[in-house]
Design a protein around this motif. Structure first.
Motif, PDB file in Angstrom:
ATOM      1  N   UNK A 121       0.863  -1.407  -0.018  1.00  9.48           N
ATOM      2  CA  UNK A 121      -0.171  -0.059  -0.018  1.00  9.48           C
ATOM      3  C   UNK A 121       0.938   1.162  -0.162  1.00  9.48           C
ATOM      4  N   UNK A 122       2.101   1.177   0.657  1.00  7.00           N
ATOM      5  CA  UNK A 122       2.959   2.216   0.602  1.00  7.00           C
ATOM      6  C   UNK A 122       3.952   1.906  -0.642  1.00  7.00           C
ATOM      7  N   UNK A 123       4.300   3.006  -1.044  1.00  5.41           N
ATOM      8  CA  UNK A 123       5.121   2.991  -2.278  1.00  5.41           C
ATOM      9  C   UNK A 123       6.653   3.839  -2.399  1.00  5.41           C
ATOM     10  N   UNK A 124       6.469   4.884  -1.311  1.00  4.77           N
ATOM     11  CA  UNK A 124       7.466   5.842  -1.282  1.00  4.77           C
ATOM     12  C   UNK A 124       8.661   5.496  -0.312  1.00  4.77           C
ATOM     13  N   UNK A 125       8.100   4.275   0.591  1.00  2.91           N
ATOM     14  CA  UNK A 125       9.018   3.978   1.760  1.00  2.91           C
ATOM     15  C   UNK A 125       9.769   2.620   1.259  1.00  2.91           C
ATOM     16  N   UNK A 126      10.899   2.781   0.767  1.00  4.69           N
ATOM     17  CA  UNK A 126      11.556   1.591   0.310  1.00  4.69           C
ATOM     18  C   UNK A 126      12.896   0.961   0.979  1.00  4.69           C
ATOM     19  N   UNK A 127      13.047   0.948   2.193  1.00  2.44           N
ATOM     20  CA  UNK A 127      14.383   0.122   2.581  1.00  2.44           C
ATOM     21  C   UNK A 127      14.295  -1.118   2.290  1.00  2.44           C
ATOM     22  N   UNK A 128      15.653  -1.715   2.400  1.00  2.00           N
ATOM     23  CA  UNK A 128      15.762  -3.223   1.751  1.00  2.00           C
ATOM     24  C   UNK A 128      15.410  -4.168   2.529  1.00  2.00           C
ATOM     25  N   UNK A 129      14.888  -4.096   3.866  1.00  2.77           N
ATOM     26  CA  UNK A 129      14.077  -4.917   4.592  1.00  2.77           C
ATOM     27  C   UNK A 129      12.852  -5.242   4.353  1.00  2.77           C
ATOM     28  N   UNK A 130      12.165  -4.396   3.507  1.00  2.00           N
ATOM     29  CA  UNK A 130      10.738  -4.713   3.215  1.00  2.00           C
ATOM     30  C   UNK A 130      10.546  -5.738   2.272  1.00  2.00           C
ATOM     31  N   UNK A 131       9.582  -6.740   2.556  1.00  2.00           N
ATOM     32  CA  UNK A 131       9.374  -7.536   1.207  1.00  2.00           C
ATOM     33  C   UNK A 131       7.709  -7.330   1.025  1.00  2.00           C
ATOM     34  N   UNK A 132       7.537  -6.703  -0.192  1.00  2.00           N
ATOM     35  CA  UNK A 132       6.401  -6.622  -0.309  1.00  2.00           C
ATOM     36  C   UNK A 132       5.474  -7.795  -1.055  1.00  2.00           C
ATOM     37  N   UNK A 133       4.376  -8.482  -0.519  1.00  5.70           N
ATOM     38  CA  UNK A 133       3.913  -9.484  -0.915  1.00  5.70           C
ATOM     39  C   UNK A 133       2.562  -9.385  -1.972  1.00  5.70           C
ATOM     40  N   UNK A 134       2.131  -8.122  -1.770  1.00  5.64           N
ATOM     41  CA  UNK A 134       1.045  -7.723  -3.077  1.00  5.64           C
ATOM     42  C   UNK A 134       1.632  -6.189  -3.272  1.00  5.64           C
ATOM     43  N   UNK A 135       0.877  -6.020  -4.677  1.00  3.46           N
ATOM     44  CA  UNK A 135       1.034  -4.304  -5.200  1.00  3.46           C
ATOM     45  C   UNK A 135      -0.537  -3.825  -4.634  1.00  3.46           C
ATOM     46  N   UNK A 136      -0.816  -3.710  -3.596  1.00  3.45           N
ATOM     47  CA  UNK A 136      -2.248  -3.342  -3.242  1.00  3.45           C
ATOM     48  C   UNK A 136      -2.487  -1.818  -3.888  1.00  3.45           C
ATOM     49  N   UNK A 137      -1.571  -1.221  -3.767  1.00  6.05           N
ATOM     50  CA  UNK A 137      -1.669   0.349  -4.165  1.00  6.05           C
ATOM     51  C   UNK A 137      -2.291   0.339  -5.574  1.00  6.05           C
ATOM     52  N   UNK A 138      -1.603  -0.226  -6.604  1.00  3.97           N
ATOM     53  CA  UNK A 138      -1.974  -0.502  -7.862  1.00  3.97           C
ATOM     54  C   UNK A 138      -3.535  -1.168  -8.009  1.00  3.97           C
ATOM     55  N   UNK A 139      -3.620  -2.207  -7.247  1.00  5.03           N
ATOM     56  CA  UNK A 139      -4.831  -3.093  -7.280  1.00  5.03           C
ATOM     57  C   UNK A 139      -5.944  -2.034  -6.895  1.00  5.03           C
ATOM     58  N   UNK A 140      -5.922  -1.331  -5.620  1.00  5.11           N
ATOM     59  CA  UNK A 140      -6.936  -0.316  -5.202  1.00  5.11           C
ATOM     60  C   UNK A 140      -7.070   0.583  -6.202  1.00  5.11           C
ATOM     61  N   UNK A 141      -6.050   1.140  -6.874  1.00  6.50           N
ATOM     62  CA  UNK A 141      -6.274   2.000  -7.793  1.00  6.50           C
ATOM     63  C   UNK A 141      -7.054   1.602  -8.874  1.00  6.50           C
ATOM     64  N   UNK A 142      -6.703   0.510  -9.507  1.00  5.34           N
ATOM     65  CA  UNK A 142      -7.346   0.035 -10.502  1.00  5.34           C
ATOM     66  C   UNK A 142      -8.921  -0.103 -10.310  1.00  5.34           C
ATOM     67  N   UNK A 143      -8.962  -0.581  -9.085  1.00  8.95           N
ATOM     68  CA  UNK A 143     -10.535  -0.888  -8.667  1.00  8.95           C
ATOM     69  C   UNK A 143     -11.308   0.056  -8.548  1.00  8.95           C
ATOM     70  N   UNK A 144     -10.794   1.499  -7.984  1.00  4.57           N
ATOM     71  CA  UNK A 144     -11.269   2.619  -7.944  1.00  4.57           C
ATOM     72  C   UNK A 144     -11.718   3.552  -9.221  1.00  4.57           C
ATOM     73  N   UNK A 145     -10.595   3.113 -10.015  1.00  4.73           N
ATOM     74  CA  UNK A 145     -10.792   3.885 -11.525  1.00  4.73           C
ATOM     75  C   UNK A 145     -11.992   2.968 -12.419  1.00  4.73           C
TER      76      UNK A 145
END
Ligand code: KIV
Length: 267
Positions: free
Chosen positions: A225-249
């Motif tokens: 859901x966050x996209x601007x915070x990118x330290x190497x310890x984060x593993x993103x299991x989804x790209x919900x930001x894009x999916x939510x945005x697509x759904x709302x569009x």
């Protein structure tokens, strides 16, 4: 091992059985329910709510009332996980009586199971008073975001020898006065390995490598859901930001095209 209800004792059992501990943040009822039903062991109502929910730049502004509001919603949803709540900045550093009053408010008003405080020897009187009152405390060492203005950056902590030694001594001190576990945030993996070889309570890492007893992430980071915070310890299991945005569009577009609601969606 299947654990019905996670307690502070279960976490120690897990450590002693070499079973890794999973911890994830939650701030509301709906997500807490999904996370609990997905068998996360510890749900942290983190003061990261200040960033990901309230939109503040740091965790400094969030208040005790706001933390209690989030914690109450989370507790209502949880049947299995241990719920730990962050004491926010300003509610435990100045004196131990204030710290105890803050912790008691969290426990009584939210129904949570434990609190987490950032820091080591400098807050030891507060931690000790809270534990003596019967409230379980989780420590938090290494990068402590509530002190951001002291350090000026979110870079890796305890790289220097004297800082590493101080962190080890704080981890030992927290164990000695009765903390049931501690978080180590953004420190070299070798250092967290060293800490784990010296303490017997569970150590949960975030950006602290894989020698620790468990891992914690902020839910919004894990879900993408966050996209601007990118330290190497984060593993993103989804790209919900894009999916939510697509759904709302799609929703907006359907309304514009008079495609929503359709015949089946009307009374
Ligand atoms: O507030 C929070 O989410 C935390 C974790 C990053 C450990 O303290």
């Amino acid at each position: 091992m299947i654990y019905k209800r996670i307690t502070t004792r279960t976490l120690l059992e897990m450590k002693n059985n070499n079973e890794k501990i999973s911890m994830l943040t939650a701030y509301d009822y709906t997500f807490a329910k999904i996370i609990d039903q997905s068998n996360v062991d510890v749900i942290l109502v983190g003061d990261s709510a200040s960033n990901v929910i309230a939109g503040n730049e740091t965790t400094v502004p969030i208040t005790l009332d706001e933390m209690i509001y989030h914690a109450k919603s989370v507790v209502k949803a949880v049947q299995r996980a241990l719920v730990v709540v962050d004491l926010p900045f300003g509610t435990y550093q100045s004196d131990s009586k204030l710290a105890l009053r803050s912790a008691i408010r969290i426990m009584k008003e939210s129904g949570a199971h434990a609190v987490k405080l950032e820091g080591g020897s400098e807050i030891i009187d507060s931690v000790s008073k809270i534990i003596k009152a019967g409230i379980p405390v989780m420590g938090h060492l290494g990068l402590t975001p509530q002190s951001i203005y002291k350090f000026g950056s979110y870079t890796v902590r305890a790289k220097e020898k004297h800082e590493a030694e101080e962190l080890i001594s704080d981890a030992l001190l927290l164990e000695q006065i009765g903390c049931f576990a501690t978080v180590l945030e953004k420190i070299p993996s070798n250092l967290s390995k060293k800490v784990c070889s010296k303490v017997s309570y569970p150590v949960i890492g975030i950006g602290a490598g894989n020698h620790v007893d468990g891992q914690v992430l902020v839910m919004h980071d894990l879900l993408g859901l966050t996209t601007e915070f990118n330290p190497r310890f984060i593993r993103r299991y989804l790209n919900l930001n894009n999916q939510v945005s697509d759904a709302v569009k799609s929703y907006v577009s359907d309304i514009k095209k008079m495609n929503f609601p359709n015949d089946e969606e009307m009374y």
